[in-house]
Structures are given as C-alpha cells and as structure tokens.
Motif scaffolding. Structure first.
Motif, PDB file in Angstrom:
ATOM      1  N   UNK A   1      43.163  62.764 -14.425  1.00 59.44           N
ATOM      2  CA  UNK A   1      43.934  63.485 -13.390  1.00 59.44           C
ATOM      3  C   UNK A   1      45.386  62.987 -13.439  1.00 59.44           C
ATOM      4  N   UNK A   2      46.323  63.665 -12.788  1.00 63.04           N
ATOM      5  CA  UNK A   2      47.604  63.496 -12.909  1.00 63.04           C
ATOM      6  C   UNK A   2      47.789  61.793 -12.417  1.00 63.04           C
ATOM      7  N   UNK A   3      48.304  60.960 -13.503  1.00 67.31           N
ATOM      8  CA  UNK A   3      47.994  59.497 -13.163  1.00 67.31           C
ATOM      9  C   UNK A   3      49.278  59.069 -12.547  1.00 67.31           C
ATOM     10  N   UNK A   4      50.331  59.691 -12.213  1.00 62.79           N
ATOM     11  CA  UNK A   4      51.388  59.484 -11.627  1.00 62.79           C
ATOM     12  C   UNK A   4      51.429  59.319  -9.924  1.00 62.79           C
ATOM     13  N   UNK A   5      51.871  58.460  -9.369  1.00 61.75           N
ATOM     14  CA  UNK A   5      51.683  58.433  -7.906  1.00 61.75           C
ATOM     15  C   UNK A   5      53.343  57.961  -7.540  1.00 61.75           C
ATOM     16  N   UNK A   6      53.469  58.496  -6.231  1.00 64.00           N
ATOM     17  CA  UNK A   6      54.797  58.172  -5.786  1.00 64.00           C
ATOM     18  C   UNK A   6      55.294  57.193  -4.913  1.00 64.00           C
ATOM     19  N   UNK A   7      54.055  56.405  -4.407  1.00 61.65           N
ATOM     20  CA  UNK A   7      54.224  55.489  -3.352  1.00 61.65           C
ATOM     21  C   UNK A   7      53.194  54.190  -3.461  1.00 61.65           C
ATOM     22  N   UNK A   8      53.429  53.068  -3.375  1.00 65.13           N
ATOM     23  CA  UNK A   8      52.409  52.040  -3.375  1.00 65.13           C
ATOM     24  C   UNK A   8      51.209  52.388  -2.268  1.00 65.13           C
ATOM     25  N   UNK A   9      51.527  53.194  -1.385  1.00 59.85           N
ATOM     26  CA  UNK A   9      50.527  53.553  -0.523  1.00 59.85           C
ATOM     27  C   UNK A   9      49.455  54.504  -1.169  1.00 59.85           C
ATOM     28  N   UNK A  10      50.015  55.547  -2.090  1.00 61.32           N
ATOM     29  CA  UNK A  10      48.898  56.212  -2.818  1.00 61.32           C
ATOM     30  C   UNK A  10      48.273  55.606  -3.897  1.00 61.32           C
ATOM     31  N   UNK A  11      49.008  54.482  -4.344  1.00 65.27           N
ATOM     32  CA  UNK A  11      48.201  53.567  -5.511  1.00 65.27           C
ATOM     33  C   UNK A  11      47.123  52.875  -4.810  1.00 65.27           C
ATOM     34  N   UNK A  12      47.395  52.344  -3.393  1.00 68.38           N
ATOM     35  CA  UNK A  12      46.339  51.725  -2.598  1.00 68.38           C
ATOM     36  C   UNK A  12      44.991  52.679  -2.405  1.00 68.38           C
ATOM     37  N   UNK A  13      45.350  53.893  -2.102  1.00 69.58           N
ATOM     38  CA  UNK A  13      44.521  54.949  -1.778  1.00 69.58           C
ATOM     39  C   UNK A  13      43.564  55.395  -2.748  1.00 69.58           C
ATOM     40  N   UNK A  14      44.153  55.297  -4.122  1.00 75.81           N
ATOM     41  CA  UNK A  14      43.558  55.556  -5.601  1.00 75.81           C
ATOM     42  C   UNK A  14      42.593  54.426  -5.788  1.00 75.81           C
ATOM     43  N   UNK A  15      43.181  53.065  -5.542  1.00 80.45           N
ATOM     44  CA  UNK A  15      42.346  51.889  -5.653  1.00 80.45           C
ATOM     45  C   UNK A  15      41.132  51.950  -5.028  1.00 80.45           C
ATOM     46  N   UNK A  16      41.249  52.231  -3.621  1.00 85.61           N
ATOM     47  CA  UNK A  16      40.194  52.165  -2.540  1.00 85.61           C
ATOM     48  C   UNK A  16      39.171  53.050  -3.147  1.00 85.61           C
ATOM     49  N   UNK A  17      39.586  54.288  -3.734  1.00 81.42           N
ATOM     50  CA  UNK A  17      38.476  55.341  -4.107  1.00 81.42           C
ATOM     51  C   UNK A  17      38.021  55.026  -5.323  1.00 81.42           C
ATOM     52  N   UNK A  18      38.418  54.128  -6.061  1.00 81.37           N
ATOM     53  CA  UNK A  18      38.090  54.012  -7.574  1.00 81.37           C
ATOM     54  C   UNK A  18      37.172  52.538  -7.541  1.00 81.37           C
ATOM     55  N   UNK A  19      37.437  51.934  -6.915  1.00 84.76           N
ATOM     56  CA  UNK A  19      36.732  50.327  -6.831  1.00 84.76           C
ATOM     57  C   UNK A  19      35.598  50.326  -6.031  1.00 84.76           C
ATOM     58  N   UNK A  20      34.299  49.614  -6.550  1.00 86.12           N
ATOM     59  CA  UNK A  20      33.284  49.176  -5.745  1.00 86.12           C
ATOM     60  C   UNK A  20      33.833  48.371  -4.399  1.00 86.12           C
TER      61      UNK A  20
END
Length: 407
Positions: free
Chosen positions: A14-33
């Motif tokens: 998917x589009x790998x770029x994110x505009x904030x650390x909050x978005x990075x956190x949400x992607x990490x939450x969805x990606x990680x066990x």
C-alpha cells in the motif's frame, strides 16, 4: 514486471508513506501480533508516567510571531562530538524483533537522515553489524554482570567503532500492569510457534515479512554473548543477569565512565536522570552528557513527565554537561518545546519502533522526516532561523508545570 517469484511479492503493498507518528502507531497496531504490539506500548503499573510523558507537552504553548519569519532554518547541532542534521537521535531499545532487519534497518535510516543511532546491549543485532551501517553509533549498557564482563563489552563496542557509551541505570522489569503484561516467550522455537500460532496467524503481513527472509523473530541478545564464542543469552537470560547484579553506586558510575575513557577516550552519557541533585552528581562523575529520562514510563510509575523536570536540571548543569531528554516525543513541536526548555537534543523510542513495524527502514526514515518537518514548521512560526535561538521566551509554561526534584 517484477522479477521476484510470486511468493516473494508483497500482496499487502500500500502507500507506505504516513504523515504522523500517530498514523505509524496505528499501522503498527494493525500489522503486529497483539503480544508484540503490547510490548511496544506498555508502561508500568497504572501507566501514569507514560501518559504524563505525552500529556505534559499539551500544557506548553508557543508564542509565535506574525511577521519577520526566516526563509532558511537550521536544525543542525552536535551531540557528544558527533555532528547531526537534526536534534533527534535514536534511543536504544532492546530486541527490535518487530521487523526482520531490526536494529540494522533503524541504523541505516538514522544514517540516511544524518543522526545518531543508540544501540542497546539487549539488541537483536550485533554492535558490529550496526556500526558497519551507521558510523555515529552510541553503544548502551545496563549495569549487569561482573566488572570484567562489562569491560569486555566496552572493549567489543570500541573495537566495532562505537563513538560513545550510554549507561542506562533507570530500568527495572515492569510488573503488575493494570491491563496485563504482554506474553514474551523466552525463545522462539517450534513449540513456541505452535503455541502462539493462533495469535500470530491473524497478522499475515507480519508473518510474510519474516517468511520472505527465511528468518524467525530472534529474542537473543548477541551483544551479551561471551567472548569465547558461546551462545548469546535470551532476553530473560539477560534479565536474570541484571537481577543478580548488585545495583550500582555512584562509585560504580565513576568506574564505568573512567574505564570507558581508558578504553576509548570517547564520550560517556548517563541515562535516567530526573533530579537536580543526581544531575550534579553526574557532573562530579565526569560524564559528557546526561539524558533526562524515566525510561519511557517503564520504570517507576508516578514519576513526573520528563519535560516537567527538564528545565530545572538544564538550568543547574546545562553549562557543564550536554543535556538530552527522552519520553513522550511524538511531534516536531514536542522536540522544539524540549529544546526551548534546555535540551540539546531529544531521544525517541516508541516513535521509531512504530515506524519500523509499519514499513521497516523506510518507516523509521519517515518518522524522522515527520519530526524534521514539525521542527521546521515550529521554527518558522516562531520567527527563528536556528534551533540555537530557542529558549524559554518562545514558550508559555503554566504555573506549577515544572517539577524541580532534588533541589
């Protein structure tokens, strides 16, 4: 058309770029066990300190200018003799098995953005591997093991090219979390994989990342391996060594700093300072720098946010040692507030780990770019051309905000 076999192509691209650390956190939450993500966000006990680390920044306000803004703005500075392009450095965190490349990916991203890599001796990648990709690496050590063992670890870090040593003394194993502690296996073997399969199977993207490299998450700490070539301990093996080591005294801090100086002649940082009297003792011990830190809320719950204790410490010793701060940094504006209150630079932990989980090396670089952009925007609004011009006059700190501990 890609030349990679079909099974090596990422079906979740998917589009790998994110505009904030909050978005990075949400992607990490969805990606990680769930247990892996839980290990990244957990604080100790009720989580009072981890919450205050972030919330305190919202109480500080800026005093912007309406005109006279500067067309060019500099974020460059130095830390423990290393020139860095922005006042954000990588804080050492243990066993970064959220991505197959772990600390090596983080080190590469930091190098590409011109900043320092802090490497934990509990890391999942060796100091040799990390120093090879980032020549501005500081090696971090806990007070664990006998003195001769610690000397061997210092000598290894120096031989690998570490440009400084960070001594972390503000750590204990977080127990009794109100929401429950995440499960961390002692080692990842076939039995463990079968037992945890239901939790891991729900995160196919994370499994795919490891599967395409032919590896499994490694929970061993290669930087703690004995010099005779013996097997590296597991995370819990390292924790047992810490538990059975007598806690350090100020004489031990003196010894650690002096020993590193004799081995390398390079700078030494003491991490975990929250009190003015401890900061003054650190100066007496001859340290190059101190990190104002409460271990990201993972140590003694109920400790004030580090941004609350920073200014009294910087006022007391900032003219004698370099002062950095970690804890709660999520935006470039947070960095600017810390610098305005006396920090030379800040260290980030969870923020880059979320970037690593979200998109590997590029995700870590993305986090650093987000922080750089936020710093630049704040400097622009404040009418400043350099971070060197930051001071208490650019922020409004409410009465009762500061916590001058140990005065």
């Amino acid at each position: 058309m890609s030349s990679k076999p079909t099974w090596l192509q990422n079906p979740w691209k998917q589009n790998p770029w994110f505009e904030s650390v909050a978005v990075a956190q949400e992607r990490a939450r969805k990606r990680l066990p769930a247990p892996v993500y839980g290990a990244l966000v957990a604080g100790s006990e009720r989580g009072q300190t981890i919450d205050d680390n972030q919330r305190a920044f919202t109480e500080i306000q800026f005093a912007p200018h309406v005109a006279g803004h500067q067309a060019e703005r500099s974020m460059a500075t130095t830390l423990m003799g290393q020139e860095i392009s922005l006042p954000v450095v990588i804080s050492p965190t243990g066993v970064q098995a959220v991505h197959p490349d772990g600390e090596v990916a983080v080190a590469r991203a930091a190098a590409s953005r011109g900043t320092v890599m802090g490497l934990s001796n509990f890391a999942s990648k060796s100091v040799e591997e990390v120093c090879a990709v980032n020549d501005r690496t500081f090696f971090q050590m806990y007070w664990t093991g006998q003195r001769d063992v610690m000397v061997q670890r210092m000598e290894r870090a120096h031989a690998a090219g570490a440009k400084g040593l960070i001594a972390t003394l503000d750590w204990s194993f977080s127990m009794g979390r109100d929401w429950g502690s995440p499960e961390i296996p002692e080692k990842v073997d076939l039995k463990t994989m079968v037992r945890m399969a239901p939790k891991v199977a729900t995160k196919p993207r994370w499994l795919w990342e490891f599967g395409r490299t032919g590896t499994i998450p490694d929970l061993r700490a290669p930087n703690l391996a004995p010099p005779d070539g013996g097997e590296a301990p597991t995370f819990f093996g390292a924790y047992y060594e810490w538990m059975t080591t007598t806690p350090p005294t100020w004489d031990d801090v003196d010894w650690m700093r002096e020993t590193w100086s004799q081995i390398s002649g390079r700078p030494f940082m003491l991490k975990g300072v929250c009190r003015v009297d401890d900061a003054k003792r650190a100066v007496d011990a001859g340290v190059t720098a101190i990190s104002v830190s409460n271990h990201g809320g993972n140590n003694l719950d109920g400790t004030p946010a580090t941004i609350r204790v920073l200014h009294p410490i910087a006022e007391a010793v900032g003219g004698q040692v370099e002062v950095v701060m970690d804890g709660g940094i999520r935006r470039g504006s947070d960095v600017v507030k810390a610098l305005a209150l006396g920090a030379r630079a800040v260290m980030i932990g969870r923020a880059y780990l979320w970037g690593l989980a979200a998109n590997g090396e590029e995700g870590v670089g993305n986090v650093l770019d987000v922080l750089r952009s936020g710093i630049d925007s704040a400097l622009l609004g404040l009418g400043l051309s350099s971070i060197d011009q930051l001071g208490p006059d650019v922020v409004e700190v409410p009465d009762g905000f500061l916590r001058p501990l140990g005065v």
